[in-house]
Write a protein that holds these residues in place. Structure first.
Motif, mmCIF file in Angstrom:
data_model
loop_
_atom_site.group_PDB
_atom_site.id
_atom_site.type_symbol
_atom_site.label_atom_id
_atom_site.label_comp_id
_atom_site.label_asym_id
_atom_site.label_seq_id
_atom_site.Cartn_x
_atom_site.Cartn_y
_atom_site.Cartn_z
ATOM 1 N N UNK A 1 -40.491 -78.139 -0.702
ATOM 2 C CA UNK A 1 -40.462 -77.101 -1.734
ATOM 3 C C UNK A 1 -39.527 -75.993 -1.281
ATOM 4 N N UNK A 2 -39.089 -75.189 -2.226
ATOM 5 C CA UNK A 2 -38.299 -74.006 -1.910
ATOM 6 C C UNK A 2 -39.234 -72.808 -1.831
ATOM 7 N N UNK A 3 -39.114 -72.039 -0.754
ATOM 8 C CA UNK A 3 -39.980 -70.877 -0.560
ATOM 9 C C UNK A 3 -39.106 -69.652 -0.302
ATOM 10 N N UNK A 4 -39.581 -68.467 -0.704
ATOM 11 C CA UNK A 4 -38.807 -67.247 -0.438
ATOM 12 C C UNK A 4 -38.911 -66.849 1.025
ATOM 13 N N UNK A 5 -37.760 -66.529 1.612
ATOM 14 C CA UNK A 5 -37.722 -66.084 3.006
ATOM 15 C C UNK A 5 -36.552 -65.123 3.169
ATOM 16 N N UNK A 6 -36.869 -63.861 3.408
ATOM 17 C CA UNK A 6 -35.849 -62.832 3.641
ATOM 18 C C UNK A 6 -34.766 -62.845 2.561
ATOM 19 N N UNK A 7 -35.202 -62.711 1.321
ATOM 20 C CA UNK A 7 -34.312 -62.577 0.159
ATOM 21 C C UNK A 7 -33.451 -63.812 -0.078
ATOM 22 N N UNK A 8 -33.937 -64.964 0.352
ATOM 23 C CA UNK A 8 -33.270 -66.219 0.033
ATOM 24 C C UNK A 8 -34.328 -67.292 -0.161
ATOM 25 N N UNK A 9 -33.918 -68.440 -0.654
ATOM 26 C CA UNK A 9 -34.824 -69.571 -0.835
ATOM 27 C C UNK A 9 -34.482 -70.636 0.206
ATOM 28 N N UNK A 10 -35.487 -71.041 0.970
ATOM 29 C CA UNK A 10 -35.288 -72.070 1.984
ATOM 30 C C UNK A 10 -36.199 -73.256 1.701
ATOM 31 N N UNK A 11 -35.761 -74.433 2.144
ATOM 32 C CA UNK A 11 -36.576 -75.630 1.981
ATOM 33 C C UNK A 11 -37.685 -75.645 3.033
ATOM 34 N N UNK A 12 -38.913 -75.839 2.576
ATOM 35 C CA UNK A 12 -40.069 -75.921 3.471
ATOM 36 C C UNK A 12 -40.707 -77.300 3.334
ATOM 37 N N UNK A 13 -41.257 -77.773 4.444
ATOM 38 C CA UNK A 13 -41.880 -79.092 4.488
ATOM 39 C C UNK A 13 -43.365 -78.952 4.820
ATOM 40 N N UNK A 14 -44.198 -79.725 4.123
ATOM 41 C CA UNK A 14 -45.567 -80.000 4.553
ATOM 42 C C UNK A 14 -45.569 -81.450 5.027
ATOM 43 N N UNK A 15 -46.077 -81.687 6.235
ATOM 44 C CA UNK A 15 -46.002 -83.051 6.758
ATOM 45 C C UNK A 15 -47.118 -83.322 7.756
ATOM 46 N N UNK A 16 -47.240 -84.592 8.094
ATOM 47 C CA UNK A 16 -48.131 -85.024 9.165
ATOM 48 C C UNK A 16 -47.282 -85.606 10.292
ATOM 49 N N UNK A 17 -47.639 -85.244 11.537
ATOM 50 C CA UNK A 17 -46.915 -85.800 12.676
ATOM 51 C C UNK A 17 -47.870 -86.016 13.834
ATOM 52 N N UNK A 18 -47.409 -86.765 14.804
ATOM 53 C CA UNK A 18 -48.182 -86.973 16.028
ATOM 54 C C UNK A 18 -47.278 -86.744 17.230
ATOM 55 N N UNK A 19 -47.886 -86.269 18.313
ATOM 56 C CA UNK A 19 -47.115 -85.969 19.515
ATOM 57 C C UNK A 19 -48.030 -86.053 20.729
#
Length: 225
Positions: free
Chosen positions: A179-197
């Protein structure tokens, strides 16, 4: 191996996600702008670069603060105030502690793996966003993101003076949402995900860009028994 302190404070009030920057500014002012870890500004023109050890969150619908390692030492500057009444813009807000948890964690690379969810992860800078868009293959895109996420973990390790002496393994299992989210007066792509480490990461730790504003929040997926 490195032991760190990890303090999570949840306040008994409600805020919206877009109010987190205002919450950060109000808390930093209340704690005193001379206490740089609350806002990471050396002065009007210079920033304190590096991993943010005081992070502002929305826990459920409540405002929260996470203090990591030496960030714990500075939180008294906030609580030395007789009143924790602040303003988010024009909206008054009274901060009463709802939940406070202090933990000590051992950071190390394990032989086993841990499963996590990662919310609102800002993975891509302007440069690697262009590179990401040029990748056509989904598997190659995931590999690209995995390398960035390992780099984010190493940046966190450097920020708390943890010398990582083994190879970090990491696999993204599923990208749940972009999704695109507002960050410091711009729109950035953000991810929701599952990972393992094979690295243990505490719940509510931030990874990636914007961790001081609640982006890239980690939540461990516990085994159901």
């Amino acid at each position: 191996m490195k032991k760190i302190r990890f303090l999570r404070i949840q306040f008994d009030a409600e805020i919206e996600a877009y109010e987190i920057p205002a919450f950060r500014g109000a808390v930093a002012s209340k704690a005193g702008l001379e206490n740089i870890l609350f806002h990471n500004h050396l002065n009007d023109r210079e920033l304190l670069y590096g991993y943010s050890v005081i992070q502002y969150k929305r826990i459920g619908r409540n405002p929260g603060i996470v203090c990591i390692d030496y960030g714990v030492d500075d939180i008294h500057h906030l609580f030395n105030n007789r009143s924790l009444d602040i303003k988010l813009g024009e909206r008054p807000l009274s901060l009463t502690v709802k939940n406070l948890q202090m933990h000590q964690y051992t950071l190390q690379v394990w032989e086993k793996t841990f499963q996590y969810r990662l919310y609102n992860w800002l993975a891509l800078s302007q440069e690697n966003y262009q590179a990401y868009q040029l990748i056509q293959n989904d598997l190659e895109r995931i590999t690209f993101l995995e390398k960035i996420l390992i780099g984010n973990i190493l940046s966190f390790a450097k920020g708390v003076n943890w010398q990582v002496d083994k190879t970090i393994s990491l696999r993204i299992d599923d990208i749940l949402k972009t999704k695109l989210v507002p960050y410091k007066q711009q729109k950035l792509m953000a991810f929701d995900l599952r990972f393992r480490s094979n690295v243990f990461l505490p719940d509510y730790l931030g990874l990636g860009k914007g961790v001081s504003l609640g982006f890239g929040t980690v939540s461990q997926i516990k085994d159901r028994k």
